[in-house]
Design an enzyme around this catalytic site. Sequence first.
Site, PDB file in Angstrom:
ATOM      1  N   LYS A 177       0.830  -1.209   0.000  1.00 53.58           N
ATOM      2  CA  LYS A 177       0.000   0.000   0.000  1.00 53.58           C
ATOM      3  C   LYS A 177       0.865   1.261   0.000  1.00 53.58           C
ATOM      4  O   LYS A 177       0.581   2.214  -0.731  1.00 53.58           O
ATOM      5  CB  LYS A 177      -0.944  -0.025   1.208  1.00 53.58           C
ATOM      6  CG  LYS A 177      -1.958  -1.162   1.175  1.00 53.58           C
ATOM      7  CD  LYS A 177      -2.927  -1.109   2.328  1.00 53.58           C
ATOM      8  CE  LYS A 177      -2.261  -1.487   3.634  1.00 53.58           C
ATOM      9  NZ  LYS A 177      -1.795  -2.891   3.651  1.00 53.58           N
ATOM     10  N   THR A 178       1.920   1.275   0.802  1.00 52.55           N
ATOM     11  CA  THR A 178       2.819   2.426   0.807  1.00 52.55           C
ATOM     12  C   THR A 178       3.517   2.572  -0.538  1.00 52.55           C
ATOM     13  O   THR A 178       3.673   3.687  -1.050  1.00 52.55           O
ATOM     14  CB  THR A 178       3.869   2.275   1.933  1.00 52.55           C
ATOM     15  OG1 THR A 178       3.199   2.144   3.187  1.00 52.55           O
ATOM     16  CG2 THR A 178       4.784   3.486   1.979  1.00 52.55           C
TER      17      THR A 178
ATOM     18  N   ARG B 296       6.504  -8.464   1.276  1.00 50.66           N
ATOM     19  CA  ARG B 296       7.406  -8.065   2.350  1.00 50.66           C
ATOM     20  C   ARG B 296       8.086  -9.290   2.964  1.00 50.66           C
ATOM     21  O   ARG B 296       9.291  -9.284   3.241  1.00 50.66           O
ATOM     22  CB  ARG B 296       6.651  -7.286   3.417  1.00 50.66           C
ATOM     23  CG  ARG B 296       7.541  -6.869   4.605  1.00 50.66           C
ATOM     24  CD  ARG B 296       6.747  -6.060   5.612  1.00 50.66           C
ATOM     25  NE  ARG B 296       6.372  -4.766   5.063  1.00 50.66           N
ATOM     26  CZ  ARG B 296       5.314  -4.079   5.443  1.00 50.66           C
ATOM     27  NH1 ARG B 296       4.488  -4.588   6.358  1.00 50.66           N
ATOM     28  NH2 ARG B 296       5.042  -2.903   4.915  1.00 50.66           N
TER      29      ARG B 296
ATOM     30  N   ASP C 283      -1.064   6.402   6.439  1.00 50.14           N
ATOM     31  CA  ASP C 283      -1.093   4.963   6.701  1.00 50.14           C
ATOM     32  C   ASP C 283      -1.939   4.691   7.939  1.00 50.14           C
ATOM     33  O   ASP C 283      -2.022   5.526   8.845  1.00 50.14           O
ATOM     34  CB  ASP C 283       0.341   4.473   6.917  1.00 50.14           C
ATOM     35  CG  ASP C 283       0.450   2.964   6.803  1.00 50.14           C
ATOM     36  OD1 ASP C 283      -0.512   2.326   6.319  1.00 50.14           O
ATOM     37  OD2 ASP C 283       1.498   2.413   7.191  1.00 50.14           O
TER      38      ASP C 283
ATOM     39  N   THR D 191      -5.448  -1.536   7.059  1.00 50.81           N
ATOM     40  CA  THR D 191      -5.440  -2.994   7.130  1.00 50.81           C
ATOM     41  C   THR D 191      -6.756  -3.523   7.695  1.00 50.81           C
ATOM     42  O   THR D 191      -6.983  -4.736   7.682  1.00 50.81           O
ATOM     43  CB  THR D 191      -4.282  -3.478   8.025  1.00 50.81           C
ATOM     44  OG1 THR D 191      -4.393  -2.860   9.314  1.00 50.81           O
ATOM     45  CG2 THR D 191      -2.941  -3.114   7.412  1.00 50.81           C
TER      46      THR D 191
END
Length: 354
Positions: free
Chosen positions: A66-67, A219, A111, A160
Site C-alpha cells: 500500500k505504501t 514483504r 497509513d 489494514t
Amino acid sequence: MTDPLVSAFASDEDTVADQSVRPKRLAELIGQHRVREQLDLLLRSALRRGSPPDHILLSGPPGLGKTTMAMIVAAELGAGLRLTSGPAIERAGDLAAVLTSLTHGDVLFIDEIHRMARPAEELLYSAMEDFRVDVVVGKGPGATAIPLDVEPFTLVGATTRSGLLTGPMRDRFGFVGQLDFYDPEELEQIIARSARILDVPITEDGAVEIGRRSRGTPRIANRLLRRVRDYAEVRADGVVDVAAARAALRVYDVDELGLDRLDRAVLLALVRQGGGPVGLSTLAVAVGEQPDTVEEVCEPFLLRSGLLARTPRGRIATASAWRHLGIPAPAGTVGGGKATGGLSQTPDLFSLEP
C-alpha cells in the site's frame, strides 16, 4: 515476542531495505493487476484534465504494497509526497498543519488511516471535499473558527482493517482499491527482481522455494530472500539455490507452508486439546504470547490456509492442520481440504466464523 521473519508487519530493517527494491512506476509493479489497471485509468485521466485525481483508499493486509502504491501515485502524477500515519495524528491541529503546508497537486499519504483521532478525522472531511479547514482559536464562548483554504491535493489512505473506517470517511474516497495476496508465481518474479537489485545470485528453483513459503506477501518474500542470502554467503557458495533456501529456512524454523515456530505452537496447542474449540485467551497462554499477537500475526494466515477455523465457541484445528503436523485426525474433524499455503481449499470454514 514472536519471530518477525514471517510476520507481515514491517520491522526497522524492512523499512530501510525496502527502499531499494520498491517499484517506482506502475509499469514496474508486479501483481495486483485489477488495482493497477484501475489506478492507471484514474491517473491518466487526471493528467489529461490537469487536475488532481479523486482521493484513493487502499485496503488490504499488511505487507502487500500500500505504501509502495502511494509512492507510485505521486511519481506518476509528478507531484510531491507527504507521508504520515493515523496514530501520529492525535489532534486536529496536527492535521491542519500538514494540510496547510501542501502545495497544489501534492499527494498526502496517511497509513493506518482508521486509527486517526476522531477530531482530526472530522477536520479531514471538509479538506477532502471543499479543500478548506476550520481552525478553532480559543476556548469556551469566545472560541472562533478561522477558515483556511487548502491547495487541491490527493489523499491516499491505507488501512489494514477497512471495517473500522467510519461511513463518512469511506464515502469521501472516489476510488477504493482492495489489495489481494500474491500468487506464488508473482512472488517468484518479485524475488527475482529484488535479487537483481540487491546483486544476489539466485537460481529459478531457489526463487520458487522462497516464493511458496512467503505467505502470499512481498514483504515476507523479500525478508526471506535476505535471510537465505546470509546463509548462502556463510555456509554455501553464495548462490541462492533450492538447497540453500531449504537449509536456511530450516534454520529459521520456516516450514514448507511458510509456518514458523509460533504458528505450529498454536496448532499443537489446539491438537493437544483434541482439536478445540479453544478460546483466544487460553490459546495465547498455552503458546506464551499476547492474545493480539496470536490474533493479528498467526490467525490470518492459518485461516486462509485452511488450517484453523473460528467458531462461536473458539478456535478449532482442521483436518489439514492434523495432517500437516503428522498426527491422525479424529473422526468428524472439520475441513478435509489440503493446506497449500495459499487461499484456503475449504471455503466453508469461513462460514463458521461468528
